[in-house]
Motif scaffolding. Structure first.
Motif, PDB file in Angstrom:
ATOM      1  N   ILE A   1     -15.103  10.696  86.176  1.00  0.00           N
ATOM      2  CA  ILE A   1     -13.689   9.903  86.775  1.00  0.00           C
ATOM      3  C   ILE A   1     -12.787   9.738  85.793  1.00  0.00           C
ATOM      4  O   ILE A   1     -13.141   9.089  84.608  1.00  0.00           O
ATOM      5  CB  ILE A   1     -14.353   8.357  87.241  1.00  0.00           C
ATOM      6  CG1 ILE A   1     -15.367   8.649  88.479  1.00  0.00           C
ATOM      7  CG2 ILE A   1     -13.205   7.594  87.917  1.00  0.00           C
ATOM      8  CD1 ILE A   1     -15.003   9.323  89.564  1.00  0.00           C
TER       9      ILE A   1
ATOM     10  N   LEU B   1     -18.408   6.953  95.945  1.00  0.00           N
ATOM     11  CA  LEU B   1     -18.305   7.931  94.843  1.00  0.00           C
ATOM     12  C   LEU B   1     -19.770   8.295  94.632  1.00  0.00           C
ATOM     13  O   LEU B   1     -20.732   7.771  94.874  1.00  0.00           O
ATOM     14  CB  LEU B   1     -17.885   7.290  93.589  1.00  0.00           C
ATOM     15  CG  LEU B   1     -18.509   6.351  92.822  1.00  0.00           C
ATOM     16  CD1 LEU B   1     -18.069   6.274  91.256  1.00  0.00           C
ATOM     17  CD2 LEU B   1     -18.582   4.944  93.453  1.00  0.00           C
TER      18      LEU B   1
ATOM     19  N   GLN C   1      -7.332   9.197  87.803  1.00  0.00           N
ATOM     20  CA  GLN C   1      -7.800   8.704  89.162  1.00  0.00           C
ATOM     21  C   GLN C   1      -8.085   7.472  89.119  1.00  0.00           C
ATOM     22  O   GLN C   1      -7.633   6.985  90.216  1.00  0.00           O
ATOM     23  CB  GLN C   1      -9.365   9.254  89.062  1.00  0.00           C
ATOM     24  CG  GLN C   1      -9.277  11.087  89.466  1.00  0.00           C
ATOM     25  CD  GLN C   1     -10.694  11.460  89.395  1.00  0.00           C
ATOM     26  OE1 GLN C   1     -11.343  11.674  88.297  1.00  0.00           O
ATOM     27  NE2 GLN C   1     -11.224  11.921  90.536  1.00  0.00           N
TER      28      GLN C   1
ATOM     29  N   LEU D   1     -16.259   4.879  86.358  1.00  0.00           N
ATOM     30  CA  LEU D   1     -15.286   3.997  87.192  1.00  0.00           C
ATOM     31  C   LEU D   1     -15.608   2.569  86.759  1.00  0.00           C
ATOM     32  O   LEU D   1     -14.626   1.922  86.603  1.00  0.00           O
ATOM     33  CB  LEU D   1     -16.044   4.133  88.723  1.00  0.00           C
ATOM     34  CG  LEU D   1     -15.440   3.098  89.528  1.00  0.00           C
ATOM     35  CD1 LEU D   1     -13.899   3.580  90.005  1.00  0.00           C
ATOM     36  CD2 LEU D   1     -16.159   2.501  90.859  1.00  0.00           C
TER      37      LEU D   1
ATOM     38  N   GLY E   1     -20.471   9.281  88.863  1.00  0.00           N
ATOM     39  CA  GLY E   1     -19.270   8.823  88.454  1.00  0.00           C
ATOM     40  C   GLY E   1     -19.473   7.439  88.274  1.00  0.00           C
ATOM     41  O   GLY E   1     -18.258   6.971  87.702  1.00  0.00           O
TER      42      GLY E   1
ATOM     43  N   MET F   1     -13.791   8.927  95.829  1.00  0.00           N
ATOM     44  CA  MET F   1     -13.670   9.495  94.516  1.00  0.00           C
ATOM     45  C   MET F   1     -14.858  10.543  94.342  1.00  0.00           C
ATOM     46  O   MET F   1     -16.167  10.095  94.211  1.00  0.00           O
ATOM     47  CB  MET F   1     -13.840   8.396  93.451  1.00  0.00           C
ATOM     48  CG  MET F   1     -12.848   7.508  93.539  1.00  0.00           C
ATOM     49  SD  MET F   1     -12.674   5.957  92.320  1.00  0.00           S
ATOM     50  CE  MET F   1     -11.485   7.123  91.061  1.00  0.00           C
TER      51      MET F   1
END
Length: 224
Positions: free
Chosen positions: A75, A102, A79, A110, A106, A70
């Motif tokens: 995020i 990631l 997604q 997440l 982010g 990602m």
């Protein structure tokens, strides 16, 4: 290509295999043989490789981890929904867990959006979060580790994407991370340095010195 046997001689059972996306069925079979013959605990494969390697590893103790990326600092719910569907498909087809890589920017998004479904989605499965240690400042560790605990991560994987050799501050960053690691962190520590035996040796020496209690769960992901 890194000498896998040299790394195994260096780290032994702390080694894990990273299977590249360009590997064909013959390469994957060789990787599975290496993992089994060296009693390795885990292999990491791309999602579309799960159904190839699972029949070979089904009756072994080797865990199959699958990778997802990602790339954005923000995020979105879309997604999260997409990666959740893809992870669920991999788990149903034999994967023992997922690795989500990631940007550290982010991480909060997440965790905030996924921690509600984490235990149901990953019931009896592993969730690993991959970050670039060079993106994490000395005052960021408390927040990073708090997010790992909130999402109930099985392990954290640190890469070092911008290694400039002797000009880098790798040892200082790693030492700072280990000093910030608290007893409340129940997840394992993993590294993915690519073909860099020097970094692997530095990391294992520092972990042995500063946090020897992490040695059993320590893993070095090495490309096959």
């Amino acid at each position: 290509m890194i000498d896998k046997n040299a790394v195994f001689d260096l780290v032994g059972k702390n080694m894990a295999l990273w299977c590249g996306t360009d590997m064909d069925a013959t390469d994957l079979a060789d990787a599975v043989y290496f993992a089994n013959s060296h009693n390795l605990s885990e292999v990491s494969v791309a999602p579309d490789m799960i159904q190839t390697v699972w029949p070979w590893l089904e009756k072994t103790s080797v865990k199959i981890m699958t990778r997802f990326y990602m790339e954005n600092n923000k995020i979105t719910e879309e997604q999260i929904s997409d990666v959740t569907v893809r992870i669920n498909a991999c788990l149903r087809h034999g994967a023992n867990g997922a690795q989500i890589f990631l940007n550290v920017g982010g991480l909060g998004d997440l965790v905030e959006q996924m921690h509600f479904v984490r235990d149901d989605l990953f019931f009896n499965k592993d969730l690993s979060i991959g970050l670039d240690i060079s993106e994490i400042g000395p005052f960021d560790w408390g927040n990073v580790f708090a997010n790992m605990r909130k999402i109930n991560a099985s392990s954290v994987i640190f890469a070092f994407a911008h290694d400039t050799g002797n000009k880098s501050d790798f040892v200082g960053r790693l030492y700072g991370m280990l000093n910030a690691w608290g007893a409340e962190n129940k997840f394992n520590l993993h590294f993915a340095f690519g073909p860099n035996c020097m970094r692997i040796e530095q990391a294992i020496r520092l972990v042995q010195q500063v946090r020897p209690g992490l040695m059993d769960g320590l893993r070095f992901w090495v490309s096959f």
